[in-house]
Design a protein around this motif. Structure first.
Motif, PDB file in Angstrom:
ATOM      1  N   LYS A  29       0.805  -1.219   0.000  1.00 26.55           N
ATOM      2  CA  LYS A  29       0.000   0.000   0.000  1.00 26.55           C
ATOM      3  C   LYS A  29       0.842   1.274   0.000  1.00 26.55           C
ATOM      4  CE  LYS A  29      -3.960  -2.038   2.450  1.00 26.55           C
ATOM      5  NZ  LYS A  29      -4.822  -1.937   3.655  1.00 26.55           N
ATOM      6  N   ALA A  47      -6.924   4.593  -0.369  1.00 24.93           N
ATOM      7  CA  ALA A  47      -5.716   3.782  -0.581  1.00 24.93           C
ATOM      8  C   ALA A  47      -5.227   3.132   0.707  1.00 24.93           C
ATOM      9  CB  ALA A  47      -4.610   4.655  -1.175  1.00 24.93           C
ATOM     10  N   GLY A  48      -5.926   3.368   1.805  1.00 29.85           N
ATOM     11  CA  GLY A  48      -5.530   2.777   3.078  1.00 29.85           C
ATOM     12  C   GLY A  48      -4.654   3.669   3.915  1.00 29.85           C
TER      13      GLY A  48
END
Length: 370
Positions: A183, A202-203
């Motif tokens: 990530k 995107a985390g």
């Protein structure tokens, strides 16, 4: 010959006399300053093996290079797209046994296969300095100081410096703000784009506060320090404060800790140089490691095109030029040149001093104003 044959490829242009004079003067002043700080000039070749150019720094993209096959070795050659990597090779090979820290500077053209949207030029004059053997705070201070001295000597005013921490995400992701390896690249990209929604998707929700730790240095560094509850960035924040304290009020200082554009191979410290009147950055620098030797280094690169925007076409003063008639006193002409005069000699009776841009004419061994 067809007029189309005289056209230059997109992204390439001639520098005519007036522009060339400004470039030459600026380059001379920049190199003079680097020399005064103890940096020795090196002149790497325009062409190298592609593998060598791509193998000394992280993030060097060979797809941007002009490549072709060497008829001698049958290996792939490339025109250099960045001279920093060549200086790294020189330091790791020919100057491997030279005392450290090793100070090297350079000036030369680089070429790109394709231009980017922000800069249409495919051939650029790059100048820079590299301090090989150290990436500590003192080295960072020296790099920024030499870069500012060089730009000011070239005549640039209204300078500002924007600091960044290129390895910010990796440093935080290891422990303070855990992030899976798969990530990290997406989080870096969205931080660069300053897109809060995409960053969260995107985390990287934990990284959202970094988007707001930007702006004037004194304010932004306090925001960044407040976010660093675990102390993962403590040494980096201290280093930034030391660099900023050394510069004082010399230039305007800003901070964008998550900025990554143009910092593909820098490590803990990076900086971008801006000036009033220039649409693009005048240069970038920071700390990095030379692959292969794994030696730490600190340096910067300057680019002439945006620098010229700040100088303007009228920055180069016209030099006093003496017209030398046919059968002139050659000893007198040589003496004038040794004193700094510029001379233009007649080669035909019809030559006109004024039309040739002369300010004086030589009479009886003395320059007389026109």
């Amino acid at each position: 010959m067809n007029q189309l044959d005289d056209l230059l490829p997109i992204g390439l242009e001639d520098a005519l006399p007036g522009r060339s004079a400004i470039i030459t003067r600026a380059m001379r002043e920049i190199l003079r300053v680097m020399d005064s700080h103890g940096y020795d000039r090196v002149r790497p070749p325009l062409i190298e093996f592609e593998r060598s150019l791509a193998g000394r720094m992280e993030g060097v993209a060979t797809r941007r290079m002009v490549r072709f096959t060497d008829p001698e070795s049958l290996r792939t050659l490339a025109l250099r797209a960045d001279m920093t990597v060549q200086v790294g090779r020189i330091a790791a090979t020919g100057l491997a046994d030279a005392p450290r820290p090793l100070r090297l500077c350079y000036a030369g053209d680089v070429a790109l296969l394709r231009a980017d949207q922000l800069d249409p030029a495919r051939q650029r004059l790059q100048l820079g300095a590299e301090l090989i053997g150290s990436d500590n705070v003192s080295a960072a201070i020296e790099a920024v100081t030499v870069a500012l001295d060089a730009l000011e000597a070239a005549g640039v005013t209204g300078l500002s410096v924007d600091f960044t921490l290129p390895d910010l995400v990796d440093t935080l992701a290891d422990k303070a703000l855990p992030l899976d390896a798969d990530k990290r690249e997406a989080v870096r990209r969205e931080l660069d784009m300053k897109d809060a929604g995409a960053l969260k998707a995107a985390g990287g929700a934990d990284y959202l506060p970094l988007l707001y730790a930007t702006g004037p240095f004194d304010e932004a560094i306090e925001k960044l320090a407040a976010l660093d509850a675990g102390g993962a960035l403590a040494t980096r924040i201290s280093g930034l404060r030391n660099v900023a304290d050394t510069l004082g009020s010399r230039v305007r200082l800003t901070l964008d800790p998550s900025e990554r554009h143009g910092f593909e191979y820098q490590s803990w410290f990076g900086f971008t140089l801006h000036a009033k009147g220039a649409r693009a950055a005048l240069g970038r620098g920071g700390t990095y490691a030379i692959k292969g030797s794994e030696e730490a280094a600190t340096g910067f690169s300057l680019y002439m095109e945006p620098l010229l925007e700040t100088l303007g076409t009228g920055s180069e003063k016209s030099r006093e030029t003496v017209f030398l008639p046919l059968e002139h006193d050659r000893d007198a002409a040589a003496r004038l040149r040794s004193e700094g005069w510029r001379t233009v000699a007649a080669i035909d009776e019809e030559d006109d001093a004024v039309r040739l841009g002369c300010s004086h004419i030589l009479k009886d061994g003395t320059p007389i104003g026109l």
